[in-house]
Enzyme design. Structure first.
Site, PDB file in Angstrom:
ATOM      1  N   CYS B 181      18.216 -11.002  23.848  1.00  0.00           N
ATOM      2  CA  CYS B 181      17.957 -12.213  24.636  1.00  0.00           C
ATOM      3  C   CYS B 181      19.280 -12.896  24.992  1.00  0.00           C
ATOM      4  O   CYS B 181      19.455 -13.421  26.086  1.00  0.00           O
ATOM      5  CB  CYS B 181      17.123 -13.225  23.860  1.00  0.00           C
ATOM      6  N   HIS B 185      20.529 -14.942  28.209  1.00  0.00           N
ATOM      7  CA  HIS B 185      20.230 -16.375  28.035  1.00  0.00           C
ATOM      8  C   HIS B 185      21.159 -17.050  27.044  1.00  0.00           C
ATOM      9  O   HIS B 185      20.770 -18.015  26.393  1.00  0.00           O
ATOM     10  CB  HIS B 185      18.791 -16.558  27.545  1.00  0.00           C
ATOM     11  N   ARG B 229       5.485 -14.745  28.469  1.00  0.00           N
ATOM     12  CA  ARG B 229       6.908 -14.844  28.844  1.00  0.00           C
ATOM     13  C   ARG B 229       7.766 -13.962  27.926  1.00  0.00           C
ATOM     14  O   ARG B 229       8.622 -13.223  28.380  1.00  0.00           O
ATOM     15  CB  ARG B 229       7.329 -16.313  28.762  1.00  0.00           C
ATOM     16  N   CYS B 233       9.875 -10.575  28.962  1.00  0.00           N
ATOM     17  CA  CYS B 233      11.330 -10.474  28.805  1.00  0.00           C
ATOM     18  C   CYS B 233      11.692  -9.299  27.899  1.00  0.00           C
ATOM     19  O   CYS B 233      12.710  -8.645  28.124  1.00  0.00           O
ATOM     20  CB  CYS B 233      11.949 -11.789  28.338  1.00  0.00           C
TER      21      CYS B 233
END
Lengths: 210, 272
Positions: B181, B185, B229, B233
């Site tokens: 992630c 992000h 979500r 992802c």
């Protein structure tokens, strides 16, 4: 035997001062958390299509980068880069440049390796997801630096082509914990596809260098 | 007031869509996309349809035990809906587990209504041919917390443990692309192509992202939950399939929700 036990024994032997630092205790806790997180992940995913649960297991590079949150100290950085240098394979025929037009297709395509992708379809490199490459394509991401005019600026020398090939094959060999996938090492792109992308960066006729 | 807010968000979205270059997306697609926005906005946020259906599902007597969900404790005590989403995920003593909203709803469907866990988790996400009761319930519950500040606690050791493990999962690189992630992000102002990627490690951006989920996705014509979500992802991350309401999904949600503490919930919102 953990540090706590050692500490207790040390105290029992009345050795002055305990050798265990707060850092070591924190490191032990981190390592235990990593194990616990991996254990938790193993019960939380299931194989689907080509994406098997084996993908949760990490090689040494992935494990070290996760441990240091992608920002390892200098000695670990060097270790990761050296390790990945040994994993880089250059083409046996010595040719590094393919067809830039085919390379542009590879740079545009983001398909491949997701459980929703057809494993028979060749994967793309999705370079535009992270890099600017040509003036014509304005839909590009910024996770990586702009590669516009790559060859024009660096020169078209064979060492630069070799660097480009190596970088695309295994980005970790040049900068540890890069956000860039190891396209050759991880078998995302074939040797020919990488050659084509190198041509996109290094061919004077490529729109990258216009 | 709310609808004028939605419309201004909508215009910004249309402008962004218009600015999309034709090079990567055919202009036909762009026009279709804009038309879908126009249609969606003419009737306000279609999430309202999911919220209304969810409210019915919450109140109806259903399942082998012929009970409604109105006695379900989703965080603030039995039957309290308003504000509950803002304290999730949370440790629930009756289940001895940290739970997010979806996990708690499954728990109540099993314990109050008598469904089997398999029945309760049957259609976690809606699609063209099937509606998801779960996503409708999620829309109703989250909608009841609009305007409420995120306030996730970490007093219980299990809550602290889930937060720490969620953080580990956030940084766990794996798969053929070496992604975690954090790669997409973990820094400010990053973009994939033209899509903005919120920095989920920094408070203002983490708040803005978390508090806008669940969301009605215009491109999909579906209301999407936070579980969806994460599921999607992980797909982009080239990981295997995240199991609905699995421990890792809850731990990761704990990490992200707590990073968003203090943010004001605006979900279900409307997105691209």
């Amino acid at each position: 035997m953990n540090h706590k036990t050692i500490c207790l024994i040390a105290a029992a032997l009345m050795v002055a001062g305990c050798a265990v630092t707060a850092e070591q205790v924190a490191a032990e806790k981190e390592a235990a958390n990593s194990q616990a997180a991996l254990g938790m992940m193993k019960t939380s995913f299931k194989t689907r299509g080509q994406a098997s649960v084996d993908r949760l297991n990490q090689d040494e590079t992935q494990a070290l980068c996760s441990q240091y949150r992608d920002n390892p100290p200098k000695n670990i950085r060097e270790k990761i880069e050296a390790l990945n240098q040994t994993l880089t394979v250059f083409p046996a025929d010595g040719k590094l440049l393919g067809d830039w037009k085919e390379g542009e297709k590879v740079a545009q395509s983001g398909v491949g390796k997701q459980f929703s992708d057809n494993p028979e379809t060749p994967a793309g490199g999705n370079c535009y997801a992270c890099h600017q490459l040509t003036k014509a394509e304005v839909s590009y991401g910024n996770i990586g630096p702009s590669l516009y005019n790559f060859g024009k600026v660096r020169g078209y020398a064979p060492e630069i082509a070799k660097y480009a090939y190596g970088k695309i094959y295994n980005a970790e060999a040049y900068s540890a914990c890069s956000n860039m996938p190891r396209f050759g090492h991880s078998k995302i792109l074939t040797e020919q596809q990488i050659k084509n992308v190198v041509a996109l960066l290094m061919d004077p006729e490529s729109p990258v260098n216009k | 007031m709310r609808s004028s807010f939605l419309i201004s968000v909508g215009f910004a979205v249309i402008l962004a869509a218009t600015a999309l270059p034709a090079a990567s997306q055919s202009s036909d697609d762009t026009i279709k996309e804009i038309e879908r926005y126009r249609a969606a906005l003419a009737d306000g946020n279609p999430a309202e349809l999911w919220e209304a259906r969810g409210e019915d599902l919450w109140k109806q007597t259903r399942g082998p035990k012929m009970a409604s969900l109105e006695k379900c404790d989703i965080g603030l005590g039995a039957g309290i809906v308003k504000g509950a989403y803002a304290v999730l995920p949370k440790y629930f003593a009756d289940a001895d587990r940290v739970m997010d909203l979806e996990t708690r709803l499954v728990h109540c469907m099993v314990n109050l209504q008598g469904f089997t866990p398999e029945q309760a988790k049957k259609d976690p996400f809606g699609g063209p041919s099937k509606k998801s009761d779960m996503e409708a319930l999620v829309a109703y519950i989250t909608g009841a917390s609009r305007g409420v500040q995120m306030n996730v606690a970490s007093n219980h050791p299990k809550e602290q443990e889930y937060y720490e493990l969620g953080k580990k999962i956030f940084f766990h690189r794996g798969g053929p692309h070496d992604f975690s992630c954090a790669n997409c992000h973990g820094a400010d102002s990053q973009r994939i192509r033209l899509q903005d990627l919120p920095n989920l490690l920094k408070q203002p951006t983490a708040q803005r992202a978390y508090t806008s989920w669940p969301a009605y996705r215009v491109s999909q014509g579906e209301l999407r939950s936070f579980q969806w979500r994460l599921f999607d992802c992980f797909r982009q991350q080239r990981f295997p399939e995240l199991v609905f309401t699995s421990d890792a999904s809850v731990a990761l949600t704990m990490f992200l929700a707590k990073n968003a503490n203090g943010g004001v919930l605006s979900a279900p919102s409307i997105k691209r």
